[in-house]
Design an enzyme around this catalytic site. Structure first.
Site, PDB file in Angstrom:
ATOM      1  N   ASP A  42       0.833  -1.213   0.000  1.00  0.00           N
ATOM      2  CA  ASP A  42       0.000   0.000   0.000  1.00  0.00           C
ATOM      3  C   ASP A  42       0.863   1.257   0.000  1.00  0.00           C
ATOM      4  O   ASP A  42       0.346   2.375  -0.071  1.00  0.00           O
ATOM      5  CB  ASP A  42      -1.034  -0.006   1.142  1.00  0.00           C
ATOM      6  CG  ASP A  42      -0.405  -0.074   2.517  1.00  0.00           C
ATOM      7  OD1 ASP A  42       0.833  -0.147   2.618  1.00  0.00           O
ATOM      8  OD2 ASP A  42      -1.165  -0.051   3.513  1.00  0.00           O
ATOM      9  N   ASP A  86      -1.136  -5.934  -0.186  1.00  0.00           N
ATOM     10  CA  ASP A  86      -1.476  -5.348   1.116  1.00  0.00           C
ATOM     11  C   ASP A  86      -2.978  -5.145   1.242  1.00  0.00           C
ATOM     12  O   ASP A  86      -3.620  -4.611   0.316  1.00  0.00           O
ATOM     13  CB  ASP A  86      -0.810  -3.971   1.252  1.00  0.00           C
ATOM     14  CG  ASP A  86       0.516  -4.052   1.984  1.00  0.00           C
ATOM     15  OD1 ASP A  86       0.789  -5.067   2.641  1.00  0.00           O
ATOM     16  OD2 ASP A  86       1.275  -3.069   1.896  1.00  0.00           O
ATOM     17  N   GLU A 185       9.791  -3.982   9.952  1.00  0.00           N
ATOM     18  CA  GLU A 185      10.225  -2.713   9.338  1.00  0.00           C
ATOM     19  C   GLU A 185      10.814  -1.777  10.386  1.00  0.00           C
ATOM     20  O   GLU A 185      10.177  -1.505  11.418  1.00  0.00           O
ATOM     21  CB  GLU A 185       9.025  -2.051   8.634  1.00  0.00           C
ATOM     22  CG  GLU A 185       9.407  -0.732   7.970  1.00  0.00           C
ATOM     23  CD  GLU A 185       8.347  -0.207   7.001  1.00  0.00           C
ATOM     24  OE1 GLU A 185       7.326  -0.894   6.777  1.00  0.00           O
ATOM     25  OE2 GLU A 185       8.564   0.901   6.470  1.00  0.00           O
TER      26      GLU A 185
HETATM   27  O1  KIV Z   1       3.614  -1.080   1.444  1.00  0.00           O
HETATM   28  C1  KIV Z   1       4.768  -1.514   1.333  1.00  0.00           C
HETATM   29  O2  KIV Z   1       5.462  -1.293   0.326  1.00  0.00           O
HETATM   30  C2  KIV Z   1       5.296  -2.297   2.436  1.00  0.00           C
HETATM   31  C3  KIV Z   1       6.770  -2.567   2.479  1.00  0.00           C
HETATM   32  C4  KIV Z   1       7.499  -1.359   2.941  1.00  0.00           C
HETATM   33  C5  KIV Z   1       7.086  -3.744   3.329  1.00  0.00           C
HETATM   34  O3  KIV Z   1       4.562  -2.672   3.300  1.00  0.00           O
END
Ligand code: KIV
Length: 274
Positions: A42, A86, A185
């Protein structure tokens, strides 16, 4: 590649490469680069939709981008990277029924084989459990969780012993609830290394040191294309400057109508749409 195969990579000590993509073009690039997993993160809300945070992106937009990513993959089906999408903010926080409907929609209407969601509060663990028991593979995400930006900011997380113990407990809980992998993260490297050793599921780090089972990066950050670079993701090249310079050269080279033709240089093969 199926979600459960990532555990085999971990057991064999093979590092897992996860790169984000948001459309057919970026998907073709990360597949050609050899990514094991393409994450339709996301972060695309900020990287390509121009939002200030990840919060505004909708389920429909995540599905639309995941479908474009699927169309960009070129390899035969059995050699393609795994696509994980996501779940956007508020698509899973309002209860397990909503979450199953949202995640189920992602799997029905796009080529994603699993979803990622953030956090490990008791309500989230109940959601993970329901999703997994409904046949929907789930990747967890702890540490800096951008959907909680208004609570946590973008700071490094788990800096003191109490919050480190809390994060460890949450990681174990996510594994017990059935997550097939866990993103950590912007947390201390020692903490991520310890969890990579302890957990049976793969730990995929970003800003979490290099002793994780795999690494994930936002592709636009790695290529130096993002307007604001996170401190824990140094770019591999100055993509923004390179692109702007190349385009500026093209714009500056345009000739006024009626001017004599400049000497011709051999050109690249025409793109299919030309
Ligand atoms: O949304 C995204 O790109 C992520 C990564 C930073 C793991 O969740």
């Amino acid at each position: 590649m199926r979600p459960a195969d990532l555990r085999i990579c971990k057991q064999e000590g093979r590092p897992i490469a996860v790169l984000t993509a948001w459309d057919a073009l970026s998907a073709a690039l990360v597949e050609a680069a050899g990514a094991d997993v393409v994450l339709v993160g996301d972060s695309l809300a900020m990287v390509v939709l121009g939002h200030a945070t990840t919060l505004p992106v909708t389920l429909e937009e995540m599905i639309l981008h995941t479908r474009a990513v699927g169309r960009g993959l070129q390899r035969p089906a059995d050699q393609r990277p795994l696509i994980i999408t996501d779940l956007p903010f508020l698509s899973y926080q309002c209860g397990a029924d909503d979450a199953v409907a949202a995640a189920g929609q992602v799997l029905k209407d796009s080529p994603a084989a699993g979803v990622k969601l953030e956090g490990a509060e008791p309500e989230t663990l109940a959601v993970v459990d329901r999703l997994v028991r409904s046949g929907i593979p789930v990747m967890g995400h702890l540490g800096l969780t951008p959907q909680a930006v208004h609570q946590l900011g973008y700071r490094r997380q788990a800096n003191d012993p109490i919050s480190q113990e809390r994060l460890k407990r949450q990681a174990r809980d996510l594994q017990a609830a059935g997550c097939f992998a866990l993103v950590l993260e912007h947390v201390p490297a020692e903490l991520a290394a310890g969890l990579s050793t302890e957990l049976a599921i793969p730990v995929i780090g970003i800003g979490a040191g290099d002793r994780c089972d795999g690494q994930v990066r936002v592709t636009a950050d790695l290529l130096g294309l993002s307007a604001r670079q996170p401190p824990f993701c140094p770019p591999l090249l100055q993509g923004r400057e390179l692109c702007i310079d190349a385009l500026r050269g093209w714009v500056a080279g345009l000739q006024p109508q009626g001017a004599p033709n400049p000497p011709t240089t051999p050109s690249a093969p025409a793109a299919p749409h030309c």
